[in-house]
Design an enzyme around this catalytic site. Structure first.
Site, PDB file in Angstrom:
ATOM      1  N   HIS A  92       0.837  -1.197   0.000  1.00  0.00           N
ATOM      2  CA  HIS A  92       0.000   0.000   0.000  1.00  0.00           C
ATOM      3  C   HIS A  92       0.878   1.257   0.000  1.00  0.00           C
ATOM      4  O   HIS A  92       0.636   2.191  -0.775  1.00  0.00           O
ATOM      5  CB  HIS A  92      -0.931  -0.042   1.224  1.00  0.00           C
ATOM      6  CG  HIS A  92      -2.003   0.979   1.199  1.00  0.00           C
ATOM      7  ND1 HIS A  92      -2.076   1.992   2.117  1.00  0.00           N
ATOM      8  CD2 HIS A  92      -3.068   1.144   0.369  1.00  0.00           C
ATOM      9  CE1 HIS A  92      -3.139   2.738   1.870  1.00  0.00           C
ATOM     10  NE2 HIS A  92      -3.754   2.243   0.808  1.00  0.00           N
ATOM     11  N   ASP A  93       1.904   1.276   0.841  1.00  0.00           N
ATOM     12  CA  ASP A  93       2.846   2.400   0.850  1.00  0.00           C
ATOM     13  C   ASP A  93       3.514   2.565  -0.513  1.00  0.00           C
ATOM     14  O   ASP A  93       3.686   3.680  -1.003  1.00  0.00           O
ATOM     15  CB  ASP A  93       3.937   2.189   1.901  1.00  0.00           C
ATOM     16  CG  ASP A  93       3.466   2.436   3.320  1.00  0.00           C
ATOM     17  OD1 ASP A  93       2.359   2.972   3.513  1.00  0.00           O
ATOM     18  OD2 ASP A  93       4.217   2.081   4.253  1.00  0.00           O
TER      19      ASP A  93
END
Length: 150
Positions: A92-93
């Site tokens: 996600h990052d």
């Protein structure tokens, strides 16, 4: 006099042009960088697997200039109650950081958040009964947090 000035002006223009060309980055990111980024940030398990394989071999992708940094699940636990959410948070990052750098974050945020939720659900698929239900509830909470505040 005019001829000398014109010759000098031409020399300066040619020199500035050469400097501008030499100031360009020696290695620009490959043209398919947006497509590769997109392929690694879809909601499918195959997209997750492709990203994970690339993450484990980052040097092979160094010419792309991807930002692989992560703070995992930010201020939330990376592995709440023993559920291994850390790698899902890292992907996600990766999506957030690289789409921001590309300037297309807002157009991709909803899909990135959905991919995150799908990744968390795949983690929870490894559990059953009350443990699986607890994992699913946490996954939903993490998803709602990034969807609303990410």
């Amino acid at each position: 006099m005019r001829r000398r000035f014109a010759t000098a002006l031409s020399s300066v223009a040619l020199t500035l042009g050469a400097v501008a060309v030499s100031a360009a980055p020696a290695t620009a990111a490959p043209a398919d960088k947006p497509q590769v980024l997109s392929s690694w940030t879809q909601t499918s398990a195959s997209s997750y697997s492709a990203w994970l394989s690339a993450r484990n071999n980052q040097s092979a992708w160094s010419s792309y200039g991807f930002d692989w940094s992560t703070d995992y699940c930010s201020s939330s636990p990376d592995n709440p109650f023993g559920f291994p959410f850390e790698t899902s948070c890292a992907r996600h990052d990766f999506g957030y950081r690289n789409y921001r750098a590309q300037g297309t974050f807002e157009a991709n945020k909803a899909r990135l958040d959905s991919a995150f939720y799908n990744d968390l659900q795949r983690v929870c698929d490894n559990y059953s009964g009350a443990t699986g239900a607890s994992c699913d509830a946490l996954a939903w909470t993490y998803y709602q947090s990034v969807r609303n505040f990410g």
